[in-house]
Design a protein around this motif. Structure first.
Motif, PDB file in Angstrom:
ATOM      1  N   PRO A   1       0.656  -1.095   0.295  1.00  0.00           N
ATOM      2  CA  PRO A   1      -0.007  -0.077  -0.317  1.00  0.00           C
ATOM      3  C   PRO A   1       0.316   1.561   0.057  1.00  0.00           C
ATOM      4  O   PRO A   1       0.307   1.989  -0.314  1.00  0.00           O
ATOM      5  N   GLU A   2       2.363   1.050   1.078  1.00  0.00           N
ATOM      6  CA  GLU A   2       2.774   2.369   0.475  1.00  0.00           C
ATOM      7  C   GLU A   2       3.924   3.150  -0.852  1.00  0.00           C
ATOM      8  O   GLU A   2       3.465   3.795  -1.200  1.00  0.00           O
ATOM      9  N   HIS A   3       2.927   1.952  -1.915  1.00  0.00           N
ATOM     10  CA  HIS A   3       3.971   2.267  -2.966  1.00  0.00           C
ATOM     11  C   HIS A   3       3.149   2.696  -3.537  1.00  0.00           C
ATOM     12  O   HIS A   3       2.505   2.842  -5.507  1.00  0.00           O
ATOM     13  N   THR A   4       2.153   2.629  -3.623  1.00  0.00           N
ATOM     14  CA  THR A   4       0.258   2.037  -4.701  1.00  0.00           C
ATOM     15  C   THR A   4       0.428   3.972  -4.936  1.00  0.00           C
ATOM     16  O   THR A   4       0.630   4.076  -6.546  1.00  0.00           O
ATOM     17  N   ARG A   5       0.939   5.353  -4.273  1.00  0.00           N
ATOM     18  CA  ARG A   5       0.968   6.016  -5.064  1.00  0.00           C
ATOM     19  C   ARG A   5       2.066   7.011  -6.004  1.00  0.00           C
ATOM     20  O   ARG A   5       1.783   6.896  -6.479  1.00  0.00           O
ATOM     21  N   ASP A   6       3.054   6.062  -5.891  1.00  0.00           N
ATOM     22  CA  ASP A   6       4.220   6.358  -6.842  1.00  0.00           C
ATOM     23  C   ASP A   6       3.350   5.398  -7.754  1.00  0.00           C
ATOM     24  O   ASP A   6       4.268   5.516  -9.182  1.00  0.00           O
ATOM     25  N   LEU A  54       0.692   4.760  -9.149  1.00  0.00           N
ATOM     26  CA  LEU A  54      -0.369   5.101  -9.802  1.00  0.00           C
ATOM     27  C   LEU A  54       0.528   6.793 -10.932  1.00  0.00           C
ATOM     28  O   LEU A  54       0.184   7.141 -11.874  1.00  0.00           O
ATOM     29  N   ALA A  55       1.150   7.785  -9.884  1.00  0.00           N
ATOM     30  CA  ALA A  55       2.019   8.555 -10.641  1.00  0.00           C
ATOM     31  C   ALA A  55       2.458   7.938 -12.172  1.00  0.00           C
ATOM     32  O   ALA A  55       2.584   8.619 -12.794  1.00  0.00           O
ATOM     33  N   THR A  56       3.402   7.312 -11.597  1.00  0.00           N
ATOM     34  CA  THR A  56       4.378   6.219 -12.734  1.00  0.00           C
ATOM     35  C   THR A  56       3.312   6.007 -13.547  1.00  0.00           C
ATOM     36  O   THR A  56       3.247   6.455 -15.674  1.00  0.00           O
ATOM     37  N   ASP A  95       0.028   6.747 -14.549  1.00  0.00           N
ATOM     38  CA  ASP A  95      -0.243   8.258 -15.009  1.00  0.00           C
ATOM     39  C   ASP A  95       0.338   8.519 -16.219  1.00  0.00           C
ATOM     40  O   ASP A  95       0.163   9.087 -17.450  1.00  0.00           O
TER      41      ASP A  95
END
Length: 445
Positions: free
Chosen positions: A254-259, A261-263, A265
């Motif tokens: 879960p900690e790497h989910t934002r990174d 998603l950014a990649t 995107d």
């Protein structure tokens, strides 16, 4: 074509031959009549001196005769070959020269031409008849007709053979071109039609067809290269996405989910930009620019300069901007300026300079950057699709990052009857893109 040519020529020659026969017969008959009339006058000249006896002197030829007819329709004098015979024709009612053609005569069964000339005899008004045989004339006309009737078919055969051979020789190269063209398929565009040695219409046709095949082959190669390059360009971000998604699914964090998603995107933006550019190129290859209107090019340049300033990191100079109105598509011209602006932004070290000038017919836009520049040998290649001179730099989500930005810019310039070239920057540093577009007819201060 041979039958048509022979039919037309035969018709013309038939009418011409008939006219020649008719005119020749009329001319020969007129000559006979003139000679007979002269002979009648010679006989008449003997009357005043009383030298004309019962026999006309010097008129005993087998092919002609003379009779002098008195007022009572009696023969006063005659040539030796018709002595003792009555008048060959009744006396004419009108006292003027007349001509008569008889099928038979006192000379025999041959046709006869008689010229009757009025004359004044001591006993009163009379006539002088001069008869001439038409056998020689009819023989001449028969010979002429025989010559035409036998020579005309022979001439037609010669003309038919000549036209057939000439047309066959002329059309033989076209048949060779047709046979070769029928064998050329989409997968074999390297073949060419044979070019005849003579620079005639068929030779120019073959040369034009080979030039067309050259263009088709080049277009096919460009299309295949474009498809291959597009497949490669799309495969790279798609592979990266699948890899990242596969890792995320195999090792959920879960900690790497934002990174992640950014990649994702960023990669989808890059794919969207690439697909949009390819669709634009495919669309403009088949149709002209969109709705054409009078466009203030200086307003579009200022708008692009504001966009570049909003990105930040560089100085944007727009001091030398003249008013310029061109005929074109606002959307397409804006896209061209955006692609050139992104290219300059990606390569400039600190400054981008934009200048717009005009003359009587042309607007010239110069977009310069102070980057590393473009080598002279690469200034044509950079406008090819998927071309990147700096392979190591990061690819942005703009048109320039796909390797299609400059290709699109050049295509838009050409579609607006303009050109785009590259020049050296100041002090041999950086690159200068020069765009020249024709001014609108409504351009003015």
């Amino acid at each position: 074509m041979t039958l048509g040519a022979v039919a037309v020529l035969a018709s013309v020659l038939a009418v011409s031959c008939a006219g020649v026969v008719l005119l020749t017969e009329q001319a020969l008959t007129a000559d006979l009549d003139q000679a007979a009339a002269l002979r009648a006058r010679d006989v008449a000249s003997l009357l005043p001196a009383g030298r004309l006896g019962t026999t006309v002197p010097g008129a005993g030829e087998e092919s002609s005769f003379v009779q002098v007819i008195g007022p009572a329709d009696q023969v006063v004098s005659a040539s030796a070959n018709v002595t003792g015979q009555g008048p060959v024709i009744p006396a004419p009612k009108d006292a003027r020269q007349v001509t008569v053609t008889l099928d038979s005569s006192p000379l025999g069964s041959e046709p006869l031409r008689i010229v009757a000339v009025p004359v004044h005899l001591p006993s009163g008004p009379g006539w002088i008849y001069v008869g001439t045989s038409l056998v020689q004339l009819r023989t001449t006309m028969s010979t002429l007709i025989l010559l035409f009737t036998t020579g005309l078919p022979l001439l037609m055969l010669i003309v038919a053979w000549t036209v057939w051979r000439t047309l066959g020789r002329a059309l033989r190269p076209m048949e060779a071109i047709r046979a070769e063209a029928s064998q050329i398929g989409h997968s074999d565009l390297a073949r060419r039609v044979p070019v005849p040695p003579h620079n005639d219409e068929v030779g120019r046709l073959a040369t034009t067809m080979n030039a067309m095949l050259d263009r088709l082959e080049a277009s096919s190669r460009r299309q295949e290269q474009f498809i291959g390059d597009a497949s490669h360009e799309l495969r790279s971000p798609l592979t990266a996405l699948r890899t990242q998604v596969g890792v995320a699914l195999a090792h959920p964090d879960p900690e790497h989910t934002r990174d992640l998603l950014a990649t994702i995107d960023q990669q989808t933006q890059r794919m969207a930009a690439l697909i949009d550019s390819m669709l634009y190129l495919a669309r403009t290859n088949r149709s002209p620019p969109g709705s054409l209107t009078d466009v203030d090019l200086d307003d579009l340049v200022l708008e692009e300069a504001r966009r570049l300033r909003s990105i930040g990191g560089l100085r944007i100079h727009t001091a030398a901007l003249a008013a310029a109105r061109v005929r074109g598509s606002t959307v397409d011209l804006s896209r061209m300026l955006r692609n050139l602006g992104d290219n300059a932004h990606n390569h400039a070290d600190s400054t981008i300079t934009v200048a717009l000038t005009t003359d009587n017919t042309t607007a010239e836009l110069r977009i310069a950057d102070d980057g590393s520049g473009i080598p002279p040998g690469d200034r044509e290649r950079v406008f090819e699709r998927f071309t990147r001179l700096d392979q190591a730099r990061a690819r942005s989500s703009s048109g320039g990052g796909t390797g299609l930005g400059l290709a699109i810019a050049q295509q838009i310039a050409h579609a607006h009857a303009g050109t785009i070239t590259i020049d050296d920057g100041d002090r041999c540093r950086g690159a200068v893109f020069i765009i020249r577009l024709p001014l609108s007819a409504h351009h003015g201060p």
